[in-house]
Design an enzyme around this catalytic site. Structure first.
Site, PDB file in Angstrom:
ATOM      1  N   HIS A 271     -10.116  -7.575   2.176  1.00  0.00           N
ATOM      2  CA  HIS A 271      -9.045  -8.411   2.738  1.00  0.00           C
ATOM      3  C   HIS A 271      -9.264  -9.849   2.297  1.00  0.00           C
ATOM      4  CE1 HIS A 271      -6.271 -10.244   5.575  1.00  0.00           C
ATOM      5  NE2 HIS A 271      -5.737  -9.044   5.674  1.00  0.00           N
ATOM      6  N   ASP A 328      -4.759  -0.939   6.701  1.00  0.00           N
ATOM      7  CA  ASP A 328      -4.095   0.190   6.031  1.00  0.00           C
ATOM      8  C   ASP A 328      -4.975   1.424   5.910  1.00  0.00           C
ATOM      9  OD1 ASP A 328      -2.669  -2.328   4.055  1.00  0.00           O
ATOM     10  OD2 ASP A 328      -1.589  -1.047   5.457  1.00  0.00           O
TER      11      ASP A 328
END
Ligand code: SDX
Length: 392
Positions: A271, A328
């Protein structure tokens, strides 16, 4: 830098705005919407309540929420000509492309949503897209599955109505499974906003030219589609399926992810901001466990996901780069348990992110932000005279 302009690829170290909507601390794994923690919102609120808080600034009173919901119910009809646009797509069309097109097409049927100079115009445009988007989401799924389209039921709640439109089978009674409804509420809440991510920045920059709300959202949907962003939830399931087809050989895929010559990445990992765990991934992982247990679903894909996570958390390559599961990584496992097709996962992400996009677009417009127009450092050819084609 050329003394005046500093280039910052991917805007890794550039702030685009001041915002009062979402706070996140990447080091500590903190995420709050309008000051409320996502842990509390995911446990105690429903998706429409959280949408209201993001868009209007505070958790609503009962009266405010009821009015918002009634206004939404009054505008939930989608023009029949929009169905014709939907029918024109091939069955193989990716639902994100369909959703982006239909969202932009809605402008043609709601022209008042373009010039939103007054707060009232803005409210009316917001109510219309909050009302019609779940219809479009359900239609893209039913189109993809080759099923007839459902219309909503005004007696149902916001998420219940979405479930009705998505899952109601012809000549069958439809019963809302509270476990599924709670899991869906939680997932949509956890996707609702995430400060200046790629798709939100897209909505803001398109909106900064004073393009309409629906056009700005359509652009955001396209940005979210990419596998490095929201498209990752679909890519995670495809990766886990590939690993399963490969006999569950997670090590092989870990090596591929580390190989600089291989463009393969461990989807659902890493991320830009979270350099520890993604707080959403923790909640979604727990919700996946709970839902599969409650539904009595044994999904080998979940086992593969768990072992992949365990191995990556020990592997120096991932540890050094602070790569952890992100939002996700586990969400697709829940959607799959609900019978949502893999190609629809990013559409579900878009529905969750809708209130965040709206809130950010509204803040940008009310703050009268200037049109987005970055500079560059030119590195091309110096002046050169034109040469006729016969001499080239
Ligand atoms: C979302 O921004 C948001 O908030 C997004 C989001 C939201 O709510 O809106 O949180 C939603 O998009 C989550 C992210 C979903 N995407 C994926 O899961 C795709 C896989 N992840 C990566 O592509 C990547 O981690 C990103 C895109 C998420 C972040 O990329 P960055 O910050 O630009 O990091 P990078 O590409 O510069 O990588 C740094 C290093 C590189 O290695 P080196 O060149 O330093 O040796 O880490 C490596 C990368 O190769 N790396 C990975 C990896 N992610 C980064 N290596 C293998 N697998 C990965 N997943």
């Amino acid at each position: 830098t050329n003394g005046v302009i500093t280039i910052d690829p991917g805007y890794k170290n550039t702030g685009s705005c001041e915002s009062a909507i979402t706070f996140l601390d990447g080091e500590k794994g903190v995420l709050r919407y309008r000051g409320y923690s996502i842990e509390e919102l995911a446990e105690k609120a429903d998706f429409l309540e959280v949408s209201y808080a993001l868009i209007f600034g505070n958790l609503p009173t009962k009266e405010q929420l009821d009015k918002f919901h009634n206004d939404i119910r009054d505008h939930s009809l989608v023009d029949d000509d929009v169905r014709k646009i939907l029918e024109a797509f091939p069955k193989t069309a990716h639902p994100m492309g369909v959703l982006s097109s239909l969202t932009s097409a809605l402008t043609a049927f709601n022209p008042s949503s373009v010039n939103v100079e007054s707060r009232e115009d803005m409210y009316n445009a917001i109510v219309r897209i909050m009302a019609k988007f779940p219809v479009l989401v359900s239609w893209t799924m039913r189109k993809q599955k080759g099923m007839h389209l459902n219309y909503g039921k005004k007696s149902l709640g916001y998420v219940e109505n979405l479930m009705f439109m998505m899952f109601k089978q012809p000549n069958e009674d439809f019963v809302i499974n509270p476990i599924v409804k709670d899991a869906l509420d939680k997932l949509l809440i956890l996707h609702a906003d995430h400060e200046q991510n790629c798709s939100t920045s897209t909505v803001r920059i398109v909106g900064s030219s004073h393009a309409g709300l629906f056009a700005s959202l359509s652009a955001g949907i396209s940005a979210l589609w990419g596998p490095l962003h929201g498209g990752a939830n679909q890519a995670v399931l495809e990766m886990l399926e590939a690993i399963r087809a490969d006999g569950g050989d997670t090590k092989k895929y870990m090596e591929k992810a580390k190989d600089k010559n291989d463009s393969f990445r461990l989807m659902g990992f890493g991320h830009r901001v979270y350099k520890n765990f993604d707080p959403r991934a923790k909640i979604i992982k727990a919700a996946a466990d709970e839902l599969l247990n409650d539904l009595g679903v044994k999904d080998p894909i979940l086992e593969i996901a768990r072992s992949l996570e365990q191995e990556a958390l020990k592997d120096p390559y991932f540890v050094e780069r602070k790569l952890y599961p992100n939002v996700d990584f586990y969400s697709g496992i829940i959607y799959r348990a609900m019978g949502i097709p893999t190609e629809m996962f990013t559409v579900m992400f878009a529905l969750g992110r809708l209130p965040g996009w709206i809130a950010q677009w509204k803040e940008m417009r009310l703050n009268k932000e200037p049109i987005g127009r970055p500079r560059q450092i030119y590195v091309g050819e110096n002046y050169r005279p034109f040469v006729g084609i016969e001499k080239r």
